[in-house]
Design a protein around this motif. Sequence first.
Motif, short mmCIF file in Angstrom:
data_model
loop_
_atom_site.label_atom_id
_atom_site.label_comp_id
_atom_site.label_asym_id
_atom_site.label_seq_id
_atom_site.Cartn_x
_atom_site.Cartn_y
_atom_site.Cartn_z
N VAL A 68 0.84 -1.20 0.00
CA VAL A 68 0.00 0.00 0.00
C VAL A 68 0.88 1.25 0.00
O VAL A 68 0.60 2.22 -0.71
CB VAL A 68 -0.95 -0.01 1.21
CG1 VAL A 68 -1.85 1.24 1.20
CG2 VAL A 68 -1.81 -1.27 1.22
N LEU A 72 0.89 4.18 -2.88
CA LEU A 72 0.68 5.60 -2.56
C LEU A 72 1.95 6.42 -2.68
O LEU A 72 1.90 7.65 -2.68
CB LEU A 72 0.16 5.73 -1.13
CG LEU A 72 -1.34 5.63 -0.89
CD1 LEU A 72 -1.65 5.67 0.59
CD2 LEU A 72 -2.09 6.75 -1.61
N ARG A 193 -6.04 -6.25 0.46
CA ARG A 193 -5.60 -5.80 -0.87
C ARG A 193 -6.29 -6.61 -1.96
O ARG A 193 -6.63 -6.06 -3.02
CB ARG A 193 -4.07 -5.95 -0.99
CG ARG A 193 -3.29 -4.95 -0.17
CD ARG A 193 -1.79 -5.02 -0.43
NE ARG A 193 -1.26 -6.35 -0.25
CZ ARG A 193 -0.90 -7.16 -1.24
NH1 ARG A 193 -1.00 -6.78 -2.50
NH2 ARG A 193 -0.42 -8.37 -0.96
N ILE A 204 -5.82 3.25 -5.96
CA ILE A 204 -5.32 3.53 -4.62
C ILE A 204 -5.93 4.81 -4.05
O ILE A 204 -6.08 4.97 -2.84
CB ILE A 204 -3.78 3.59 -4.61
CG1 ILE A 204 -3.23 3.62 -3.18
CG2 ILE A 204 -3.28 4.79 -5.40
CD1 ILE A 204 -3.48 2.39 -2.38
N HIS A 205 -6.33 5.76 -4.91
CA HIS A 205 -6.88 7.03 -4.44
C HIS A 205 -8.41 7.06 -4.48
O HIS A 205 -9.01 8.09 -4.14
CB HIS A 205 -6.33 8.18 -5.28
CG HIS A 205 -4.85 8.35 -5.19
ND1 HIS A 205 -4.22 8.81 -4.04
CD2 HIS A 205 -3.86 8.10 -6.10
CE1 HIS A 205 -2.91 8.85 -4.26
NE2 HIS A 205 -2.67 8.42 -5.48
N GLY A 216 -6.64 4.00 -0.06
CA GLY A 216 -5.23 3.98 0.34
C GLY A 216 -5.01 4.62 1.70
O GLY A 216 -4.26 4.11 2.53
#
Length: 343
Positions: A68, A72, A193, A204-205, A216
Motif C-alpha cells: 500500500v 501511494l 488488498r 489507490i486514491h 489507500g
Amino acid sequence: MDYKSAGVDIDAGHEVVNRIRGLAQGTFTPGVLSDIGSFGGLFHMQAAGASDPVLVASADGVGTKLKVAFMLNRHTTIGEDLVNHCVNDILVQGARPLFFLDYLATGRLSPDIAVDIVDGLARACKANGCALLGGETAEMPGFYANREYDLAGFIVGVVERPLVLTGDRIRVGDALIGLPSTGLHTNGYSLARRIAFDTLMLGIHDHIPELGVGIGEALLRPHRSYLNPVLPLVRDGLINGMAHITGGGLTDNVPRVLPEGTSARIDRSSWEVPALFTWLVRRGDVPDADAWRTFNMGIGMVLAVPAQQVNHVLERLSEAGESEGAVIGEIVSGDRSVQYVGH
C-alpha cells in the motif's frame, strides 16, 4: 565493471547514513554508548534503572502493508508501524522498550525513501522512549523490484522480574478490557488488498463513501502504540495478562496468554466494529469466522483485569487519554479458546 554498474551504489548508502544520523541521535537515551555507523550498538543496562531486570526481545516486520505504501508512494508512517508493533509485542509481557534496530533491504537504494522510513522509525522511538540504536541497509538489485523494499525491526525491553506477565495470573472471573485499534494495524493486508484492488478493481486514491477517505488512506493508517496508557497499570499490578491483537485476530491471539482450564468469552456487541472492517467483510463476502481470525475488528489490545479493579482501570485509562477502552468480555472455564457471543 564496478559495483555501481552491477546495481549497488555505495555512495548512496553513505548518503543515507549521513542523513539519518541526526534522526537516530534524537532518540538516544542515557544508556546509549555508541553512535550510528558503529559495527554494533552499545547500551549500558545500569541506565535502565531496574533492580531485578529481565530482558524481553522481539522481532517483526510490516508485511504486505508495504504494498500500500508503494502504491501511494508514501513512506513516512511505515517506520511508525514497525516500532509500535514491536513495542506492543513486548508490552504484553510488562516490558518497556530500551532500544530498537531496523533492517531495510531494497533493490535500488533511494536516499529520499530511506530517510522517510527512518524518520518514521525515529518519531515512534522517541514517542515510546526507545533509542534507535542502529540498523542495516542492504541494497540487493535483482532481488527486490525497483523502489520496493522490505523492513524488519528488532526490539529489546526490560521489566522487573516480579512484574513479568505470562498470563499465569489470569483467573476465571477476570474482566477483558479492549482498547481500540486505528485500523488494520499491520495484519490482514493480503486479504484486504485482494478485496480492494483485485476483486473490486479500485485505484489507490478511490474515495470510499462509507469510510470518508480514499482506500489507500484508510489502509495506511499507522499501527498505534499502547505503551503510555498501559505501562503504569502494569507497574501498579493492575493487569493479570495482555494480548496484542495481530495476525490471527482475537480468535488466535487471546488464547496465547490464557492458562490451562480457562477461555475468553467475548461479547461482539460490546463495541462498534469500525466501518473499514464491515466494508471489507461485506464487499469481500468474507466468512464470519475468517473475518474474526484475520482482522483485529477494531480491538488492538486486550487487558485481563481482576473484576474488582475494572472501574479503577477504566478511570486510569481515561485519565491517560484512553477514554474508549471498554469491557468486551470475561474469563470463563474452558479449553484456552475464544467463545464469541452477541451479533
